[in-house]
Write a protein that holds these residues in place. Structure first.
Motif, PDB file in Angstrom:
ATOM      1  N   PHE A 328       1.791  -5.376   1.229  1.00 35.72           N
ATOM      2  CA  PHE A 328       1.069  -4.644   2.266  1.00 35.72           C
ATOM      3  C   PHE A 328       1.770  -4.779   3.613  1.00 35.72           C
ATOM      4  O   PHE A 328       2.025  -5.884   4.099  1.00 35.72           O
ATOM      5  CB  PHE A 328      -0.364  -5.164   2.372  1.00 35.72           C
ATOM      6  CG  PHE A 328      -1.165  -4.512   3.469  1.00 35.72           C
ATOM      7  CD1 PHE A 328      -1.558  -3.184   3.365  1.00 35.72           C
ATOM      8  CD2 PHE A 328      -1.525  -5.224   4.602  1.00 35.72           C
ATOM      9  CE1 PHE A 328      -2.303  -2.586   4.367  1.00 35.72           C
ATOM     10  CE2 PHE A 328      -2.270  -4.636   5.610  1.00 35.72           C
ATOM     11  CZ  PHE A 328      -2.661  -3.308   5.496  1.00 35.72           C
ATOM     12  N   ASP A 329       2.084  -3.640   4.227  1.00 39.36           N
ATOM     13  CA  ASP A 329       2.661  -3.603   5.568  1.00 39.36           C
ATOM     14  C   ASP A 329       1.609  -3.009   6.502  1.00 39.36           C
ATOM     15  O   ASP A 329       1.327  -1.810   6.446  1.00 39.36           O
ATOM     16  CB  ASP A 329       3.918  -2.746   5.586  1.00 39.36           C
ATOM     17  CG  ASP A 329       4.599  -2.740   6.951  1.00 39.36           C
ATOM     18  OD1 ASP A 329       3.984  -3.213   7.925  1.00 39.36           O
ATOM     19  OD2 ASP A 329       5.735  -2.244   7.031  1.00 39.36           O
ATOM     20  N   PRO A 330       0.994  -3.820   7.356  1.00 37.34           N
ATOM     21  CA  PRO A 330      -0.083  -3.307   8.209  1.00 37.34           C
ATOM     22  C   PRO A 330       0.371  -2.207   9.156  1.00 37.34           C
ATOM     23  O   PRO A 330      -0.457  -1.440   9.660  1.00 37.34           O
ATOM     24  CB  PRO A 330      -0.556  -4.553   8.971  1.00 37.34           C
ATOM     25  CG  PRO A 330       0.575  -5.520   8.874  1.00 37.34           C
ATOM     26  CD  PRO A 330       1.247  -5.250   7.573  1.00 37.34           C
ATOM     27  N   ALA A 331       1.660  -2.100   9.385  1.00 43.17           N
ATOM     28  CA  ALA A 331       2.150  -1.061  10.297  1.00 43.17           C
ATOM     29  C   ALA A 331       2.159   0.322   9.641  1.00 43.17           C
ATOM     30  O   ALA A 331       2.061   1.343  10.328  1.00 43.17           O
ATOM     31  CB  ALA A 331       3.551  -1.412  10.774  1.00 43.17           C
ATOM     32  N   THR A 332       2.271   0.350   8.312  1.00 41.70           N
ATOM     33  CA  THR A 332       2.422   1.649   7.644  1.00 41.70           C
ATOM     34  C   THR A 332       1.391   1.919   6.558  1.00 41.70           C
ATOM     35  O   THR A 332       1.180   3.073   6.182  1.00 41.70           O
ATOM     36  CB  THR A 332       3.822   1.750   7.000  1.00 41.70           C
ATOM     37  OG1 THR A 332       3.985   0.669   6.064  1.00 41.70           O
ATOM     38  CG2 THR A 332       4.911   1.668   8.058  1.00 41.70           C
ATOM     39  N   ASP A 333       0.733   0.859   6.037  1.00 39.59           N
ATOM     40  CA  ASP A 333      -0.159   1.018   4.888  1.00 39.59           C
ATOM     41  C   ASP A 333      -1.626   0.939   5.289  1.00 39.59           C
ATOM     42  O   ASP A 333      -1.997   0.192   6.199  1.00 39.59           O
ATOM     43  CB  ASP A 333       0.130  -0.056   3.831  1.00 39.59           C
ATOM     44  CG  ASP A 333       1.501   0.090   3.210  1.00 39.59           C
ATOM     45  OD1 ASP A 333       1.946   1.242   3.067  1.00 39.59           O
ATOM     46  OD2 ASP A 333       2.120  -0.934   2.880  1.00 39.59           O
ATOM     47  N   LYS A 334      -2.442   1.673   4.581  1.00 37.53           N
ATOM     48  CA  LYS A 334      -3.882   1.661   4.793  1.00 37.53           C
ATOM     49  C   LYS A 334      -4.529   0.634   3.868  1.00 37.53           C
ATOM     50  O   LYS A 334      -4.224   0.587   2.678  1.00 37.53           O
ATOM     51  CB  LYS A 334      -4.464   3.050   4.514  1.00 37.53           C
ATOM     52  CG  LYS A 334      -5.964   3.145   4.678  1.00 37.53           C
ATOM     53  CD  LYS A 334      -6.438   4.555   4.341  1.00 37.53           C
ATOM     54  CE  LYS A 334      -7.962   4.652   4.435  1.00 37.53           C
ATOM     55  NZ  LYS A 334      -8.433   6.019   4.068  1.00 37.53           N
ATOM     56  N   PRO A 335      -5.419  -0.225   4.379  1.00 38.70           N
ATOM     57  CA  PRO A 335      -6.104  -1.182   3.500  1.00 38.70           C
ATOM     58  C   PRO A 335      -6.825  -0.477   2.360  1.00 38.70           C
ATOM     59  O   PRO A 335      -7.425   0.584   2.542  1.00 38.70           O
ATOM     60  CB  PRO A 335      -7.091  -1.873   4.449  1.00 38.70           C
ATOM     61  CG  PRO A 335      -6.493  -1.728   5.806  1.00 38.70           C
ATOM     62  CD  PRO A 335      -5.814  -0.383   5.793  1.00 38.70           C
ATOM     63  N   GLY A 336      -6.750  -1.079   1.177  1.00 39.53           N
ATOM     64  CA  GLY A 336      -7.393  -0.492   0.010  1.00 39.53           C
ATOM     65  C   GLY A 336      -6.500   0.399  -0.803  1.00 39.53           C
ATOM     66  O   GLY A 336      -6.898   0.895  -1.847  1.00 39.53           O
ATOM     67  N   THR A 337      -5.247   0.606  -0.317  1.00 39.34           N
ATOM     68  CA  THR A 337      -4.291   1.379  -1.112  1.00 39.34           C
ATOM     69  C   THR A 337      -3.930   0.590  -2.359  1.00 39.34           C
ATOM     70  O   THR A 337      -3.675  -0.599  -2.307  1.00 39.34           O
ATOM     71  CB  THR A 337      -3.015   1.659  -0.292  1.00 39.34           C
ATOM     72  OG1 THR A 337      -3.372   2.342   0.902  1.00 39.34           O
ATOM     73  CG2 THR A 337      -2.047   2.503  -1.092  1.00 39.34           C
ATOM     74  N   GLU A 338      -3.913   1.257  -3.507  1.00 36.80           N
ATOM     75  CA  GLU A 338      -3.713   0.564  -4.770  1.00 36.80           C
ATOM     76  C   GLU A 338      -2.421  -0.248  -4.774  1.00 36.80           C
ATOM     77  O   GLU A 338      -1.353   0.234  -4.391  1.00 36.80           O
ATOM     78  CB  GLU A 338      -3.683   1.581  -5.916  1.00 36.80           C
ATOM     79  CG  GLU A 338      -3.751   0.939  -7.286  1.00 36.80           C
ATOM     80  CD  GLU A 338      -4.064   1.962  -8.363  1.00 36.80           C
ATOM     81  OE1 GLU A 338      -4.227   1.543  -9.515  1.00 36.80           O
ATOM     82  OE2 GLU A 338      -4.143   3.170  -8.047  1.00 36.80           O
ATOM     83  N   ASP A 339      -2.552  -1.525  -5.201  1.00 36.76           N
ATOM     84  CA  ASP A 339      -1.414  -2.442  -5.372  1.00 36.76           C
ATOM     85  C   ASP A 339      -0.695  -2.766  -4.076  1.00 36.76           C
ATOM     86  O   ASP A 339       0.464  -3.192  -4.093  1.00 36.76           O
ATOM     87  CB  ASP A 339      -0.406  -1.874  -6.382  1.00 36.76           C
ATOM     88  CG  ASP A 339      -0.998  -1.761  -7.770  1.00 36.76           C
ATOM     89  OD1 ASP A 339      -1.846  -2.604  -8.120  1.00 36.76           O
ATOM     90  OD2 ASP A 339      -0.619  -0.820  -8.493  1.00 36.76           O
TER      91      ASP A 339
END
Length: 562
Positions: A328-339
């Motif tokens: 998980f990259d908090p700068a680019t990814d949305k929480p709850g995105t699979e895997d």
């Protein structure tokens, strides 16, 4: 290595007991109901050991073995069966994988053919059978020397009958005085409640008369456990019998509190650190565990990673609630995105993660996540977890509500509360990460006693608002929250505080039913197998009597609606 209860360590290897069939085709081990091994007074401790071991392990041949037939060994373990019945169907947890019958429990869509329901019924009755066997031979061979052991066995048996009462209502019923091999009758919920009330009161009276200063050995149970079980029984008396018993609940709570108050957190007897009660060092807070000033765990089920291994109990909780991932990259990814989430199971002392359990957002929304230190170990948006569950099978939809760990307490060890509950990197060594669990299971805690007293007052018991607020405030202030005053003492507030303090400790279904919020009046994600939640039929207030049980004894009655 932590101090190990030698009864549990030796139980599987040294067992000799009289096997008795509990229900029709219930397949116990040994499965000949008329075979009795040679028994002498010297073998009685081994039989009592099996009564205790029945709470901790699933079989006599290591993890995964099983004392009952027809269910996966790990899922048949005593504590895990209760978790499946009393936590899975609620707002407190959802299980990711589509294991047989588990999704049905999670979504409140199960029926009487569910194998996990059958395994639960069978597990309780097999445990009752072993306790009956001990009592039967203790009366014949033990005499006065086994008086204390017989009280323990009666209390252990009462615990299993309590869960039958709570989960199934109607129950097969057998005592040590019944002929070996006979089929037991079915008794009603009210009859079982009345018997259990009388049995517990008698056990408690005998403890008070014969062992007024009983110093309980680690891993065993005494008067604190007996009165905590009685308080839990009376807390739910209106559900079980149709008649409330708030004052009886309060009386037992007051006895327990009087024995503990004066030390610990703010003089309450509670442990100073909540999360230490659920880590590898939690044996310290149990009877005989060494920390009498904070003896909060009133009844413990010991575990040891070398000697008491199980796919249930604390290992089940620790493994199922953790995984190892770093995507998980908090700068680019949305929480709850699979895997896409960041979690390291080793941060919780676990080397065998399962990636199974998290909590719906409806439940976690009850917490002040910033200030409530009971959430210190949770994985939330910052770690890639979204709060609400939109898709059942995605692990990081729903916060990872970590509570039980395999960590060691102490600022000089590998876990310090000053470090946010995470590992101190200098202490993170392979020796401190376990494949199995050494975290004991707290069957009853003093915090629960304070909450039961306060709820009993709110629901119509005796006492004063100031005392009820004082008692519940001990629990809240230990968690880092504000104390309550009399105006805060409402049924909804007390129920929510129980949710925050007692989550994943086998009480949630019972709590919701007691407040008429289980089948209707309150919904959560995937209740009724609807993503946003839906009311379900009232039959789910009780688990069904398993189809196999009724097939074996057709005279048994099914619970309404199944």
């Amino acid at each position: 290595m932590k101090k190990l209860n030698i009864l549990l360590a030796g139980a599987a290897a040294t067992m000799m007991w009289a096997g008795t069939s509990c229900v029709g085709d219930l397949d116990l081990i040994p499965n000949d109901p008329n075979s009795v091994n040679e028994v002498t007074a010297s073998t009685l401790p081994n039989i009592l050991a099996k009564c205790y071991a029945g709470l901790a392990i699933e079989g006599q041949n290591g993890p995964g073995s099983c004392d009952i037939a027809g269910i996966d060994g790990g899922r048949s373990q005593y504590i895990r069966t209760i978790f499946m019945m009393n936590e899975f169907p609620t707002d407190a947890v959802k299980w990711k994988w589509s294991d047989e019958g588990i999704v049905d429990l999670n979504t409140l869509t199960f029926d009487a053919s569910n194998g996990n329901v059958y395994g639960t019924y069978s597990r309780f009755m097999s445990h009752i059978a072993v306790c009956n066997d001990y009592l039967r031979v203790a009366k014949e061979y033990g005499g006065e020397a086994e008086k204390h052991g017989m009280l323990e066995a009666r209390l252990l048996r009462a615990l299993s009958y309590y869960w039958m009462l709570d989960i199934f209502g109607q129950s097969s019923f057998t005592l040590e005085t019944d002929p070996i091999g006979s089929n037991p009758p079915q008794i009603s919920r009210k009859e079982l409640y009345d018997w259990l009330s009388g049995e517990l009161e008698d056990i408690i009276a005998e403890f008070k008369e014969s062992y007024p200063n009983d110093d309980v050995t680690y891993g065993k149970v005494g008067i604190d456990g007996a009165q905590a079980l009685a308080a839990r029984l009376y807390l739910n008396a209106q559900v079980y019998s149709g008649t409330p018993a708030w004052e009886k609940c309060q009386a037992h709570c007051e006895d327990i509190i009087a024995r503990h108050k004066g030390t610990g957190f703010n003089g309450s007897g509670l442990a100073s650190n909540y999360l230490y009660l659920f880590c590898r060092s939690n044996n310290e807070y149990a009877p005989g565990g060494g920390n009498k000033a904070e003896n909060e765990i009133l009844w413990t089920v010991p575990y040891d990673s070398e000697m008491t291994r199980s796919y249930g109990g604390s290992f089940f909780i620790i493994a199922a609630s953790t995984n190892t991932s770093n995507t998980f990259d908090p700068a680019t990814d949305k929480p709850g995105t699979e895997d896409k989430y960041n979690m390291d199971a080793a941060d919780y002392g676990n080397n065998a993660p399962w990636t199974c359990m998290r909590a719906p957002g409806t439940f976690t929304n009850k917490f002040d996540i910033v200030n409530d230190n009971r959430t210190a170990l949770w994985c939330t948006e910052k770690d890639g977890f979204s709060q609400y569950i939109e898709k059942f099978s995605i692990f990081n939809q729903g916060y990872a509500t970590i509570k039980f760990t395999s960590l060691i307490k102490g600022s000089n060890g590998d876990w310090s509360p000053e470090n946010g509950g995470k590992y101190d990197p200098t202490g993170k060594t392979p020796a401190n990460v376990l494949n199995w669990s050494s975290t004991d299971w707290p069957m009853f805690r003093l915090a629960d006693v304070y909450l039961m007293y306060a709820e009993s007052y709110v629901m119509g018991g005796t006492g004063t608002a100031s005392k009820a607020a004082e008692y519940i405030s001990y629990v809240r202030q230990r968690a880092g929250l504000n104390a309550w005053n009399a105006s805060d003492l409402t049924p909804d507030n007390v129920l929510d505080e129980r949710a925050r303090e007692m989550y994943w400790e086998l009480t949630r279904r019972s709590d919701l039913i007691r407040h008429n919020k289980f089948v209707s009046g309150y919904n959560w994600e995937y209740k009724g197998n609807v993503a946003t939640g839906a009311d379900v039929p009232s039959r789910y207030n009780l688990m069904p009597i398993p189809t196999k049980i009724i097939a074996a004894q057709p005279e048994f009655q099914q619970n309404p609606g199944y």
